[in-house]
Scaffold this motif. Structure first.
Motif, PDB file in Angstrom:
ATOM      1  N   THR A 283       0.829  -1.190   0.000  1.00 16.79           N
ATOM      2  CA  THR A 283       0.000   0.000   0.000  1.00 16.79           C
ATOM      3  C   THR A 283       0.869   1.247   0.000  1.00 16.79           C
ATOM      4  O   THR A 283       2.018   1.219   0.442  1.00 16.79           O
ATOM      5  N   GLU A 284       0.288   2.316  -0.549  1.00 18.74           N
ATOM      6  CA  GLU A 284       1.000   3.597  -0.558  1.00 18.74           C
ATOM      7  C   GLU A 284       0.750   4.361   0.740  1.00 18.74           C
ATOM      8  O   GLU A 284       1.372   5.382   0.990  1.00 18.74           O
ATOM      9  N   ASP A 285      -0.190   3.870   1.517  1.00 18.24           N
ATOM     10  CA  ASP A 285      -0.561   4.593   2.731  1.00 18.24           C
ATOM     11  C   ASP A 285       0.579   4.593   3.746  1.00 18.24           C
ATOM     12  O   ASP A 285       1.511   3.804   3.655  1.00 18.24           O
ATOM     13  N   ALA A 286       0.456   5.485   4.709  1.00 19.45           N
ATOM     14  CA  ALA A 286       1.489   5.588   5.742  1.00 19.45           C
ATOM     15  C   ALA A 286       1.512   4.351   6.632  1.00 19.45           C
ATOM     16  O   ALA A 286       2.532   3.997   7.211  1.00 19.45           O
ATOM     17  N   ASN A 287       0.370   3.680   6.725  1.00 20.41           N
ATOM     18  CA  ASN A 287       0.264   2.504   7.583  1.00 20.41           C
ATOM     19  C   ASN A 287      -0.459   1.391   6.832  1.00 20.41           C
ATOM     20  O   ASN A 287      -1.167   1.651   5.867  1.00 20.41           O
ATOM     21  N   VAL A 288      -0.275   0.160   7.297  1.00 23.35           N
ATOM     22  CA  VAL A 288      -1.005  -0.963   6.730  1.00 23.35           C
ATOM     23  C   VAL A 288      -2.123  -1.310   7.697  1.00 23.35           C
ATOM     24  O   VAL A 288      -1.861  -1.687   8.837  1.00 23.35           O
ATOM     25  N   ALA A 289      -3.354  -1.163   7.256  1.00 23.35           N
ATOM     26  CA  ALA A 289      -4.463  -1.405   8.169  1.00 23.35           C
ATOM     27  C   ALA A 289      -5.464  -2.383   7.582  1.00 23.35           C
ATOM     28  O   ALA A 289      -5.888  -2.231   6.443  1.00 23.35           O
ATOM     29  N   VAL A 290      -5.795  -3.401   8.349  1.00 24.01           N
ATOM     30  CA  VAL A 290      -6.903  -4.278   8.007  1.00 24.01           C
ATOM     31  C   VAL A 290      -7.979  -3.986   9.042  1.00 24.01           C
ATOM     32  O   VAL A 290      -7.825  -4.306  10.213  1.00 24.01           O
ATOM     33  N   GLY A 291      -9.037  -3.312   8.605  1.00 25.36           N
ATOM     34  CA  GLY A 291     -10.040  -2.802   9.547  1.00 25.36           C
ATOM     35  C   GLY A 291      -9.922  -1.293   9.623  1.00 25.36           C
ATOM     36  O   GLY A 291      -9.058  -0.685   8.970  1.00 25.36           O
ATOM     37  N   ARG A 292     -10.772  -0.660  10.418  1.00 24.23           N
ATOM     38  CA  ARG A 292     -10.789   0.798  10.466  1.00 24.23           C
ATOM     39  C   ARG A 292      -9.698   1.334  11.369  1.00 24.23           C
ATOM     40  O   ARG A 292      -9.507   0.861  12.480  1.00 24.23           O
ATOM     41  N   HIS A 293      -8.984   2.330  10.860  1.00 26.15           N
ATOM     42  CA  HIS A 293      -7.889   2.919  11.634  1.00 26.15           C
ATOM     43  C   HIS A 293      -7.858   4.415  11.421  1.00 26.15           C
ATOM     44  O   HIS A 293      -7.990   4.890  10.289  1.00 26.15           O
ATOM     45  N   VAL A 294      -7.704   5.143  12.497  1.00 26.90           N
ATOM     46  CA  VAL A 294      -7.426   6.568  12.389  1.00 26.90           C
ATOM     47  C   VAL A 294      -6.091   6.809  13.072  1.00 26.90           C
ATOM     48  O   VAL A 294      -5.910   6.445  14.237  1.00 26.90           O
ATOM     49  N   GLY A 295      -5.145   7.391  12.326  1.00 34.09           N
ATOM     50  CA  GLY A 295      -3.824   7.610  12.898  1.00 34.09           C
ATOM     51  C   GLY A 295      -3.444   9.071  12.839  1.00 34.09           C
ATOM     52  O   GLY A 295      -3.537   9.694  11.789  1.00 34.09           O
ATOM     53  N   LEU A 296      -3.040   9.575  13.971  1.00 36.93           N
ATOM     54  CA  LEU A 296      -2.527  10.943  14.022  1.00 36.93           C
ATOM     55  C   LEU A 296      -1.027  10.815  14.245  1.00 36.93           C
ATOM     56  O   LEU A 296      -0.588  10.140  15.189  1.00 36.93           O
ATOM     57  N   ASP A 297      -0.244  11.436  13.367  1.00 35.51           N
ATOM     58  CA  ASP A 297       1.214  11.311  13.481  1.00 35.51           C
ATOM     59  C   ASP A 297       1.640   9.859  13.716  1.00 35.51           C
ATOM     60  O   ASP A 297       2.420   9.561  14.610  1.00 35.51           O
ATOM     61  N   THR A 306      -9.997  -8.114  13.879  1.00 38.68           N
ATOM     62  CA  THR A 306     -10.994  -9.087  13.423  1.00 38.68           C
ATOM     63  C   THR A 306     -12.378  -8.640  13.876  1.00 38.68           C
ATOM     64  O   THR A 306     -13.354  -9.327  13.646  1.00 38.68           O
ATOM     65  N   GLN A 307     -12.434  -7.471  14.525  1.00 37.43           N
ATOM     66  CA  GLN A 307     -13.664  -7.054  15.191  1.00 37.43           C
ATOM     67  C   GLN A 307     -14.494  -6.111  14.336  1.00 37.43           C
ATOM     68  O   GLN A 307     -14.741  -4.964  14.721  1.00 37.43           O
ATOM     69  N   GLY A 308     -14.899  -6.595  13.167  1.00 32.40           N
ATOM     70  CA  GLY A 308     -15.839  -5.879  12.317  1.00 32.40           C
ATOM     71  C   GLY A 308     -15.485  -4.424  12.124  1.00 32.40           C
ATOM     72  O   GLY A 308     -14.381  -4.102  11.666  1.00 32.40           O
ATOM     73  N   ASP A 309     -16.404  -3.547  12.484  1.00 32.51           N
ATOM     74  CA  ASP A 309     -16.241  -2.129  12.220  1.00 32.51           C
ATOM     75  C   ASP A 309     -15.579  -1.378  13.367  1.00 32.51           C
ATOM     76  O   ASP A 309     -15.487  -0.155  13.326  1.00 32.51           O
ATOM     77  N   ASP A 310     -15.140  -2.080  14.359  1.00 34.77           N
ATOM     78  CA  ASP A 310     -14.477  -1.395  15.472  1.00 34.77           C
ATOM     79  C   ASP A 310     -13.290  -0.585  14.965  1.00 34.77           C
ATOM     80  O   ASP A 310     -12.665  -0.938  13.971  1.00 34.77           O
ATOM     81  N   LEU A 311     -12.989   0.463  15.656  1.00 30.38           N
ATOM     82  CA  LEU A 311     -11.962   1.399  15.209  1.00 30.38           C
ATOM     83  C   LEU A 311     -10.704   1.265  16.067  1.00 30.38           C
ATOM     84  O   LEU A 311     -10.783   1.103  17.280  1.00 30.38           O
ATOM     85  N   ILE A 312      -9.538   1.336  15.408  1.00 31.32           N
ATOM     86  CA  ILE A 312      -8.278   1.465  16.147  1.00 31.32           C
ATOM     87  C   ILE A 312      -7.774   2.878  15.902  1.00 31.32           C
ATOM     88  O   ILE A 312      -7.666   3.313  14.751  1.00 31.32           O
ATOM     89  N   VAL A 322      -0.412  -3.418  15.934  1.00 27.48           N
ATOM     90  CA  VAL A 322      -1.545  -3.523  16.858  1.00 27.48           C
ATOM     91  C   VAL A 322      -2.512  -4.550  16.282  1.00 27.48           C
ATOM     92  O   VAL A 322      -2.933  -4.418  15.125  1.00 27.48           O
ATOM     93  N   VAL A 323      -2.808  -5.570  17.058  1.00 27.40           N
ATOM     94  CA  VAL A 323      -3.739  -6.598  16.595  1.00 27.40           C
ATOM     95  C   VAL A 323      -4.850  -6.743  17.620  1.00 27.40           C
ATOM     96  O   VAL A 323      -4.584  -6.920  18.810  1.00 27.40           O
ATOM     97  N   ARG A 324      -6.081  -6.663  17.136  1.00 24.43           N
ATOM     98  CA  ARG A 324      -7.204  -6.757  18.048  1.00 24.43           C
ATOM     99  C   ARG A 324      -8.103  -7.911  17.619  1.00 24.43           C
ATOM    100  O   ARG A 324      -8.544  -7.965  16.468  1.00 24.43           O
ATOM    101  N   THR A 325      -8.325  -8.850  18.524  1.00 24.02           N
ATOM    102  CA  THR A 325      -9.291  -9.922  18.272  1.00 24.02           C
ATOM    103  C   THR A 325     -10.326  -9.873  19.391  1.00 24.02           C
ATOM    104  O   THR A 325     -10.239  -9.029  20.281  1.00 24.02           O
ATOM    105  N   ALA A 326     -11.284 -10.789  19.352  1.00 27.09           N
ATOM    106  CA  ALA A 326     -12.342 -10.771  20.360  1.00 27.09           C
ATOM    107  C   ALA A 326     -11.767 -10.876  21.771  1.00 27.09           C
ATOM    108  O   ALA A 326     -12.261 -10.248  22.704  1.00 27.09           O
ATOM    109  N   GLU A 327     -10.693 -11.650  21.913  1.00 28.57           N
ATOM    110  CA  GLU A 327     -10.206 -11.911  23.264  1.00 28.57           C
ATOM    111  C   GLU A 327      -8.920 -11.187  23.630  1.00 28.57           C
ATOM    112  O   GLU A 327      -8.581 -11.088  24.796  1.00 28.57           O
TER     113      GLU A 327
END
Ligand code: GDD
Ligand code: MG
Length: 351
Positions: A283-297, A306-312, A322-327
């Motif tokens: 990806t050309e993006d600053a970060n590699v994200a699978v799922g929703r991510h908002v990054g400041l600096d 793996t948590q659907g529309d949850d945001l990191i 950063v990896v987020r799963t149900a548990e």
């Protein structure tokens, strides 16, 4: 004949918490094809062998059902189940002993279940060559990958004299070093004669059995006797837990003087840890994200949920995973992802 054997019994701890005890890396579909790494490996090897019904899989009891689900076309008798996991040396020996009963003259290929290959044509050519070299020289053939950084998670192969010239030359191996420390890895990289061990091996059934008999006489004798008892698995069940836990790299390749290497390129990636996601999802993006991510600096981060529309959301971070799963939520510096294994070990000891 060429019989590919896929080793699919690893616990894939470096992809924790996505890979859990019940779903290690080989069962994950990490790219856009939707095929799991095991399925992609099997597809590739069916193509090379030209006989889809010949591909064998060795795995542990915990994964038996998942393997059969992923590979519904595989004849059930091609699945070997180890009673307990003892790492790759006993798994390879078990498969070789079984093969020796029905196809003692076969060339056997040993393949990890959880790697990626992007250049299928090159892979097929290299396999054709490796089978030829294994058959004509009787050597234990490894495939060497040009190293790009001083990795400590790989085996290093030092090429010696040329055995067979031509378009894909094969060399005798003067030294095989499994997972060197950082300093040694640095020296190997600088030396220029070393390649990484791809973890794929091609050898005659007779050659690998002779190597086990010579270098692991105890393991060899015990497992041979158990397998020799025929279709009843009682012997194998009794013997496996008593066998040393050791990988094929330490057990045979570091010890044998019959190893050969074919340096090769076919877009190999062992997807060894979370950093592999960057290579997978270019990806050309600053970060590699699978799922929703908002990054400041935030830069160079790998984010996976793996948590659907949850945001990191991250602020002021560089080079983290950063990896987020149900548990579980895992936050780790990119240069420490090899140590995820240690956390898993600790959790096993004190759940
Ligand atoms: N059946 C079975 N039983 N399979 C196993 C077992 C076991 O006890 N343990 C591991 N495997 C499978 C894994 O699922 C994987 O497909 C393959 O065997 C290799 O095991 P890894 O645990 O992934 O090995 P590694 O990555 O630490 O090191 C090996 O691969 C590197 C390249 O990726 C070595 O061969 C290194 O020398 C090599 O550089
Ligand atoms: Mg591996």
């Amino acid at each position: 004949t060429f019989v590919p054997v896929i080793l699919a019994g690893g616990s894939g701890e470096r992809f924790w918490p996505l890979s859990r005890r019940n779903r290690p890396k080989q069962f994950l579909a990490l790219d856009e094809t939707g095929r799991s790494l095991l399925q992609a490996t099997s597809d590739r090897l069916c193509r090379v062998s030209g006989q889809p019904e010949s591909v064998m899989v060795v795995t542990g009891g915990d994964y038996r059902t998942q393997v059969l689900e992923h590979l519904p076309e595989m004849p059930i008798e091609n699945l070997l189940v180890e009673p307990v996991a003892r790492d790759t040396a006993p798994a390879v020996l078990y498969a070789a002993l079984r093969l020796a009963q029905e196809q003692p003259d076969a060339v056997m290929g040993v393949f990890p279940a959880d790697h990626r290959v992007t250049d299928a044509g090159a892979f097929d050519r290299v396999m054709g060559r490796a089978i030829e070299v294994a058959d004509t020289t009787g050597r234990l053939v490894t495939i060497g990958i040009t190293p790009t950084y001083p990795a400590t998670g790989y085996g290093y192969i030092q090429a010696g004299e040329e055995l067979l010239g031509g378009e894909l030359p094969a060399y005798a191996v003067s030294r095989f070093t499994e997972k060197p420390d950082a300093e040694t890895a640095q020296a190997f990289l600088a030396d220029g004669r070393y390649t990484w061990n791809s973890g794929m091996f091609i050898w005659r059934v007779g050659s690998i059995l002779a190597a086990f008999e010579q270098h692991q006489p105890d393991m060899f004798a015990r497992l041979r006797e158990a397998v020799g008892q025929g279709r009843s698995l009682a012997g194998v069940r009794a013997v496996f837990p008593t066998i040393e836990k050791i990988s094929i790299d330490y057990a045979i390749l570091e010890k044998s003087d019959q190893v050969a290497v074919i340096p090769a390129e076919f877009g190999w990636d062992d997807l060894g840890d979370w950093n592999a996601l960057e290579r997978l999802l270019k990806t050309e993006d600053a970060n590699v994200a699978v799922g929703r991510h908002v990054g400041l600096d935030t830069g160079g981060a790998i984010l996976y949920t793996t948590q659907g529309d949850d945001l990191i959301a991250t602020i002021g971070l560089e080079d983290v995973v950063v990896v987020r799963t149900a548990e579980v939520t895992l936050v780790v510096r990119k240069d420490r992802t090899q140590d995820i294994k240690k956390v898993v070990q600790q959790l096993k000891a004190h759940p």
